[in-house]
Design an enzyme around this catalytic site. Structure first.
Site, PDB file in Angstrom:
ATOM      1  CB  THR A 236     -12.510 -11.453   2.237  1.00 29.06           C
ATOM      2  OG1 THR A 236     -12.196 -12.147   1.027  1.00 29.06           O
ATOM      3  CG2 THR A 236     -13.421 -12.323   3.091  1.00 29.06           C
ATOM      4  CB  CYS A 323      -2.968  10.078  13.130  1.00 28.70           C
ATOM      5  SG  CYS A 323      -4.237   8.810  13.116  1.00 28.70           S
TER       6      CYS A 323
END
Length: 380
Positions: A236, A323
């Site tokens: 979704t 990261c």
């Protein structure tokens, strides 16, 4: 507060947050639902896709929404590898890619793919000659980042795209996460097949991203399910974050037109001040580098301690990419550029936005000098 870590994430525009809140509270239906609330969400989703396509000068059907840059990079690289594995199992990338590209490639190597990592020179650039020499009959993908997230070097994307026109079986992927709204890239003119973008790098919210997929390119979906996003990415859609991202992209591109000269002058002023400090070595190339990234080394001082010292004064910078920063490893980009380990371990990155000012520079420089002096005394 002086915020100088915009390559890690940017502060969302207030208007972007307002858009998110409005959609999340009033148009919270599932865009796949048949009732009116779902149809309202679906219309907002389609309007966002259309507006982003116009801003990027591509077709509406070529815009796929993702959760961010990491998913988009994985989707592009693994999706191509799995879709075209019968054509070949050779991939070309560079030695200085973001972990979401390099680690995805390592996973594919474990599955039997062969990956060639193009070297860079001392300024952080690959060469077209090296790319030509590396291309093989079984090459199916070339993945090259537009703007390096650590030192800001800009790769010759347009020249690479022009070259790859001669190899119609090779798909060209570009990680454009650090370039969006700072370094223009015309996807059609550069003959890019796949392109990755992330909302929170241009003052949107985390949790939304874009993968441009040129018409005619097929991807093997990584996420199986309800076949959303033209059957390429099930799940979704985060409509509120996507609408907010659309506004952020429009506003950021408008800001580029208005403030790019200001940003470049601020960067020049930063470099001038940093260059005057004896123990600082600049790593960002003077030419063909992004207007918002400045990388420098502290002559052997521990960069993570320096970052924490500046944070005590509400000045925020970073070491390597966000990261990788917690691994406390030397900058892989600087190592690839031929820097000594000591220099790579003491690297610091300043990354600007259009909101940074000249007035911040002397304040931050003064704190940096004091921090370096303190660290030198401690390490004697």
């Amino acid at each position: 507060m002086i915020y100088l870590d915009n390559s890690a994430t940017t502060k969302p525009f207030p208007e972007v947050i307002d858009s998110f809140v409005t959609v999340a509270t009033k148009y919270f239906g599932n865009p796949s639902s048949l009732h009116e609330l779902g149809r309202q969400a679906e219309r907002l989703l389609q309007q966002s896709r259309e507006q982003i396509a116009r801003l990027l000068h591509v077709k509406t059907s070529e815009i796929i929404f993702t959760s961010g840059g990491t998913e988009a990079n994985n989707m592009a690289i693994k999706g191509i590898a799995l879709e075209y594995k019968n054509r070949g199992k050779h991939i070309i990338t560079t030695a200085i890619e973001h972990p979401s590209v390099s680690e995805a490639c390592k996973q594919l190597e474990e599955l039997g793919f062969e990956v060639s990592y193009l070297p860079v020179n001392e300024k952080g650039f690959i060469t077209i000659d090296d790319l030509v020499k590396t291309i093989r009959d079984d090459t199916i993908l070339v993945s090259v980042m537009h703007v390096n997230n650590e030192v800001g070097s800009i790769q010759p994307i347009k020249e690479i795209g022009q070259l790859l026109k001669n190899y119609p079986k090779i798909v060209f992927h570009v990680d454009h996460v650090q370039g969006v709204s700072k370094v223009p890239l015309h996807l059609r003119e550069a003959h890019v097949d796949l392109c990755t973008m992330s909302a929170h790098k241009f003052h949107g919210l985390r949790g939304a991203g874009i993968l441009y997929v040129r018409e005619g390119i097929k991807l093997s979906p990584l996420l199986a399910g309800g076949e959303q996003e033209m059957k390429m990415r099930s799940g979704t859609e985060n409509v509120a974050a996507i609408v907010a991202m659309t506004k952020a992209l429009r506003m950021s591109l408008e800001m580029y037109e208005e403030k790019i000269d200001h940003l470049m002058k601020v960067k020049e002023a930063w470099i001038e001040q940093l260059s005057a400090i004896p123990d600082i070595q600049l790593n960002t190339p003077s030419d063909h580098s992004a207007p918002h990234i400045i990388n420098f080394s502290l002559n052997g001082l521990k960069s993570e301690v320096f970052v924490h010292e500046l944070a005590k004064h509400n000045i925020f910078v970073s070491t390597t990419s966000a990261c990788s920063s917690k691994k406390k490893a030397p900058s892989k980009t600087l190592i690839a550029m031929g820097a000594e380990k000591k220099r790579a371990e003491s690297a610091v990155r300043i990354s600007l936005s259009f909101e940074n000012t000249f007035e911040e520079i002397p304040i931050a420089i003064d704190v940096m000098k004091k921090a370096m002096k303190k660290l030198r005394e401690v390490t004697r």
